[in-house]
Design a protein around this motif. Structure first.
Motif, PDB file in Angstrom:
ATOM      1  N   HIS A   1      17.483   3.929   2.726  1.00 50.73           N
ATOM      2  CA  HIS A   1      17.027   4.945   1.801  1.00 50.73           C
ATOM      3  C   HIS A   1      15.604   4.870   1.293  1.00 50.73           C
ATOM      4  O   HIS A   1      14.852   6.231   1.470  1.00 50.73           O
ATOM      5  CB  HIS A   1      17.618   5.012   0.300  1.00 50.73           C
ATOM      6  CG  HIS A   1      17.329   6.002  -0.691  1.00 50.73           C
ATOM      7  ND1 HIS A   1      17.410   7.188  -0.364  1.00 50.73           N
ATOM      8  CD2 HIS A   1      16.736   5.855  -1.901  1.00 50.73           C
ATOM      9  CE1 HIS A   1      16.968   8.209  -1.408  1.00 50.73           C
ATOM     10  NE2 HIS A   1      16.537   7.171  -2.505  1.00 50.73           N
ATOM     11  N   LEU A   2      15.100   3.798   1.094  1.00 54.78           N
ATOM     12  CA  LEU A   2      13.532   3.460   0.934  1.00 54.78           C
ATOM     13  C   LEU A   2      12.862   3.754   2.119  1.00 54.78           C
ATOM     14  O   LEU A   2      11.666   4.261   1.937  1.00 54.78           O
ATOM     15  CB  LEU A   2      13.381   1.962   0.503  1.00 54.78           C
ATOM     16  CG  LEU A   2      13.946   1.703  -0.779  1.00 54.78           C
ATOM     17  CD1 LEU A   2      13.846   0.103  -1.193  1.00 54.78           C
ATOM     18  CD2 LEU A   2      13.368   2.451  -2.212  1.00 54.78           C
ATOM     19  N   ALA A   3      13.339   3.386   3.414  1.00 60.29           N
ATOM     20  CA  ALA A   3      12.670   4.167   4.672  1.00 60.29           C
ATOM     21  C   ALA A   3      12.329   5.325   4.674  1.00 60.29           C
ATOM     22  O   ALA A   3      11.337   5.921   4.990  1.00 60.29           O
ATOM     23  CB  ALA A   3      13.366   3.453   5.631  1.00 60.29           C
ATOM     24  N   ARG A   4      13.551   6.403   4.160  1.00 57.44           N
ATOM     25  CA  ARG A   4      13.212   7.532   4.036  1.00 57.44           C
ATOM     26  C   ARG A   4      12.176   8.030   3.098  1.00 57.44           C
ATOM     27  O   ARG A   4      11.519   9.090   3.181  1.00 57.44           O
ATOM     28  CB  ARG A   4      14.543   8.242   3.588  1.00 57.44           C
ATOM     29  CG  ARG A   4      15.655   8.290   4.761  1.00 57.44           C
ATOM     30  CD  ARG A   4      16.737   9.351   4.551  1.00 57.44           C
ATOM     31  NE  ARG A   4      17.421   8.803   3.086  1.00 57.44           N
ATOM     32  CZ  ARG A   4      18.622   8.005   3.247  1.00 57.44           C
ATOM     33  NH1 ARG A   4      19.008   7.691   4.325  1.00 57.44           N
ATOM     34  NH2 ARG A   4      19.199   7.685   2.125  1.00 57.44           N
ATOM     35  N   LEU A   5      11.852   7.265   1.967  1.00 55.11           N
ATOM     36  CA  LEU A   5      10.672   7.520   1.156  1.00 55.11           C
ATOM     37  C   LEU A   5       9.546   6.880   1.550  1.00 55.11           C
ATOM     38  O   LEU A   5       8.373   7.152   0.769  1.00 55.11           O
ATOM     39  CB  LEU A   5      11.422   6.714  -0.304  1.00 55.11           C
ATOM     40  CG  LEU A   5      12.578   7.103  -0.888  1.00 55.11           C
ATOM     41  CD1 LEU A   5      12.665   6.578  -2.143  1.00 55.11           C
ATOM     42  CD2 LEU A   5      12.664   8.678  -0.892  1.00 55.11           C
ATOM     43  N   GLY A   6       9.534   6.465   2.732  1.00 56.15           N
ATOM     44  CA  GLY A   6       8.211   6.080   3.363  1.00 56.15           C
ATOM     45  C   GLY A   6       7.810   4.739   3.093  1.00 56.15           C
ATOM     46  O   GLY A   6       6.527   4.407   3.583  1.00 56.15           O
ATOM     47  N   VAL A   7       8.501   3.919   2.843  1.00 58.80           N
ATOM     48  CA  VAL A   7       8.287   2.441   2.343  1.00 58.80           C
ATOM     49  C   VAL A   7       8.325   1.796   4.128  1.00 58.80           C
ATOM     50  O   VAL A   7       9.277   1.649   4.872  1.00 58.80           O
ATOM     51  CB  VAL A   7       9.462   1.692   1.563  1.00 58.80           C
ATOM     52  CG1 VAL A   7       9.102   0.204   1.476  1.00 58.80           C
ATOM     53  CG2 VAL A   7       9.507   2.492   0.315  1.00 58.80           C
ATOM     54  N   PRO A   8       6.998   1.003   4.271  1.00 56.03           N
ATOM     55  CA  PRO A   8       6.993   0.438   5.510  1.00 56.03           C
ATOM     56  C   PRO A   8       7.921  -1.028   5.635  1.00 56.03           C
ATOM     57  O   PRO A   8       8.265  -1.428   4.526  1.00 56.03           O
ATOM     58  CB  PRO A   8       5.521  -0.088   5.450  1.00 56.03           C
ATOM     59  CG  PRO A   8       5.135  -0.156   4.075  1.00 56.03           C
ATOM     60  CD  PRO A   8       6.027   0.690   3.414  1.00 56.03           C
ATOM     61  N   ALA A   9       7.922  -1.449   6.968  1.00 57.39           N
ATOM     62  CA  ALA A   9       9.118  -2.352   7.197  1.00 57.39           C
ATOM     63  C   ALA A   9       8.678  -3.922   6.510  1.00 57.39           C
ATOM     64  O   ALA A   9       9.597  -4.181   5.890  1.00 57.39           O
ATOM     65  CB  ALA A   9       9.117  -2.885   8.624  1.00 57.39           C
ATOM     66  N   GLU A  10       7.654  -4.372   6.280  1.00 56.10           N
ATOM     67  CA  GLU A  10       7.035  -5.218   5.802  1.00 56.10           C
ATOM     68  C   GLU A  10       7.315  -5.357   4.040  1.00 56.10           C
ATOM     69  O   GLU A  10       7.755  -6.273   3.350  1.00 56.10           O
ATOM     70  CB  GLU A  10       5.669  -5.798   5.824  1.00 56.10           C
ATOM     71  CG  GLU A  10       4.585  -4.842   5.457  1.00 56.10           C
ATOM     72  CD  GLU A  10       4.117  -3.720   6.339  1.00 56.10           C
ATOM     73  OE1 GLU A  10       3.359  -2.850   6.129  1.00 56.10           O
ATOM     74  OE2 GLU A  10       4.980  -3.354   7.235  1.00 56.10           O
ATOM     75  N   THR A  11       7.177  -4.100   3.429  1.00 53.79           N
ATOM     76  CA  THR A  11       7.464  -4.045   2.073  1.00 53.79           C
ATOM     77  C   THR A  11       9.011  -4.057   1.872  1.00 53.79           C
ATOM     78  O   THR A  11       9.390  -4.688   0.708  1.00 53.79           O
ATOM     79  CB  THR A  11       7.029  -2.804   1.485  1.00 53.79           C
ATOM     80  OG1 THR A  11       5.371  -2.885   1.942  1.00 53.79           O
ATOM     81  CG2 THR A  11       7.241  -2.686  -0.041  1.00 53.79           C
ATOM     82  N   LEU A  12       9.763  -3.238   2.903  1.00 50.42           N
ATOM     83  CA  LEU A  12      11.143  -3.562   2.660  1.00 50.42           C
ATOM     84  C   LEU A  12      11.919  -4.903   2.739  1.00 50.42           C
ATOM     85  O   LEU A  12      12.728  -5.256   1.913  1.00 50.42           O
ATOM     86  CB  LEU A  12      12.168  -2.676   3.795  1.00 50.42           C
ATOM     87  CG  LEU A  12      11.610  -1.210   3.955  1.00 50.42           C
ATOM     88  CD1 LEU A  12      12.379  -0.648   5.172  1.00 50.42           C
ATOM     89  CD2 LEU A  12      12.553  -0.608   2.547  1.00 50.42           C
ATOM     90  N   ALA A  13      11.128  -5.670   3.499  1.00 50.92           N
ATOM     91  CA  ALA A  13      11.595  -7.419   3.519  1.00 50.92           C
ATOM     92  C   ALA A  13      11.401  -7.863   2.203  1.00 50.92           C
ATOM     93  O   ALA A  13      12.009  -8.597   1.890  1.00 50.92           O
ATOM     94  CB  ALA A  13      10.798  -7.866   4.793  1.00 50.92           C
ATOM     95  N   ALA A  14      10.114  -7.574   1.621  1.00 48.57           N
ATOM     96  CA  ALA A  14       9.903  -8.181   0.359  1.00 48.57           C
ATOM     97  C   ALA A  14      10.735  -7.797  -0.964  1.00 48.57           C
ATOM     98  O   ALA A  14      11.327  -8.523  -1.617  1.00 48.57           O
ATOM     99  CB  ALA A  14       8.371  -7.757  -0.030  1.00 48.57           C
ATOM    100  N   VAL A  15      11.148  -6.457  -0.760  1.00 49.01           N
ATOM    101  CA  VAL A  15      12.136  -5.836  -1.700  1.00 49.01           C
ATOM    102  C   VAL A  15      13.444  -6.564  -1.451  1.00 49.01           C
ATOM    103  O   VAL A  15      14.026  -7.061  -2.654  1.00 49.01           O
ATOM    104  CB  VAL A  15      12.412  -4.497  -1.555  1.00 49.01           C
ATOM    105  CG1 VAL A  15      13.492  -3.771  -2.240  1.00 49.01           C
ATOM    106  CG2 VAL A  15      11.016  -3.637  -2.068  1.00 49.01           C
TER     107      VAL A  15
END
Length: 334
Positions: free
Chosen positions: A125-139
């Motif tokens: 879902h966050l990827a659909r909102l434009g969050v980049p991969a490195e930020t997804l890993a931090a989340v």
């Protein structure tokens, strides 16, 4: 009303340290004296060694014991509010019933959902909102760390709004105030004009309206800021002398604080409209404009705040969302 006066009503506050500076300070555990000499706990604090030590010190300070706890009522299903419930049960040595609103039971019960199982849904879902991969890993790392500070509870009983909790000095009505979570509960003594707010209203911090995905990973089944504006409006209409919050000391003047908070959200929405004047943006791009100094690990909080305000703007007809190429963007209506 001072803490000594509250103690005369059988209410004692135990601040418990937490590692979340954005929460507004230590989380409060409220020890409320029961009619039979026992104790009702409103929230239990964080399940960390520091949290356990603070609970033990707080009980000793007020001259009470864990085996006197008769029931635990949870304001909502976040780790800093339910994390030490199992510790209290174990120190009690017996069975203590734990209660929460039905909408938040799955967050705290042993049989409920786990972050590790839901994390892929949130990542998609966050990827659909434009969050980049490195930020997804931090989340993902931040989420795993946070949920590790609580142990699930074997049995959590649903507590329905409108229930009256009779204690030694207080008659506490259970109020459902969704927003910060779908199942946030507050306790209200109408005669003494006391209100235990959990995280529904804090004196110095705005409660985060967090993204809540449905069981299948879809969004939209709960729009936290729209729910919050409605429920905080109901709180504003109450005649209150003192609010006992989930973080920070008790305070008065709830209407002025609510009005300031709603004004804060209006200014945030104005800033979002300003950002969108330059063209469509993803929620992540808008969040970076709103929170330029935020750490990657805080992205879930900042994007949740952004999305919640966008949902309110959409409901008002000010903003339109568009889905294209796996990305969701927002633009000004018209």
């Amino acid at each position: 009303m001072t803490e000594a006066e509250l103690a005369g009503l059988g209410v004692h506050r135990i601040p418990v340290p937490i590692p979340f500076p954005q929460a507004g300070g230590p989380v409060n555990v409220y020890v409320i004296e029961e009619r039979d000499g026992g104790i009702l706990l409103f929230d239990s604090g964080l399940g960390s060694p520091e949290g356990h030590a603070a609970l033990e010190a707080g009980f000793a300070r007020i001259g009470r014991r864990f085996d006197e706890v008769t029931r635990i009522v949870l304001s909502h299903g976040h780790v800093d509010h339910y994390g030490a419930a199992r510790f209290v049960q174990e120190r009690h040595g017996g069975s203590i019933p734990v209660f929460a609103h039905p909408a938040d039971v799955s967050k705290v019960a042993e049989a409920g959902w786990r972050w590790r199982d839901r994390a892929p849904l949130y990542a998609a879902h966050l990827a659909r909102l434009g969050v980049p991969a490195e930020t997804l890993a931090a989340v993902a790392t931040e989420g795993e760390r946070g949920f590790g500070l609580a142990r699930r509870i074997a049995e959590v009983r649903p507590l329905e709004p409108g229930t009256i909790l009779e204690t030694r000095h207080l008659r506490l009505e259970v109020l459902h105030m969704p927003g910060h979570t779908p199942g946030l509960l507050c306790l209200h003594d109408r005669e003494r004009r006391l209100f235990f707010s959990g995280d529904h209203l804090l004196e110095k911090v705005s409660p985060n309206p967090l993204i809540e995905l449905g069981p299948d990973g879809r969004d939209g089944h709960f729009r936290p800021l729209l729910a919050y504006v409605e429920s905080v409006g109901r709180m504003r209409a109450l005649d209150l002398d003192l609010v006992l919050p989930g973080h920070g000391p008790p305070f008065s003047g709830h209407r002025a604080i609510i009005d300031a908070l709603l004004g804060f959200y209006e200014r945030r929405q104005a800033r979002i409209r300003e950002v969108l004047r330059d063209g469509p943006r993803t929620a992540y791009e808008i969040s970076r404009a709103l929170f330029p100094s935020a750490r990657p690990g805080d992205a879930f909080l900042t994007i949740s705040e952004t999305v919640a305000n966008l949902e309110l703007l959409e409901a008002r007809g000010d903003v339109v969302r568009e889905e294209q190429g796996g990305l969701r963007r927002h633009r000004l209506a018209g």
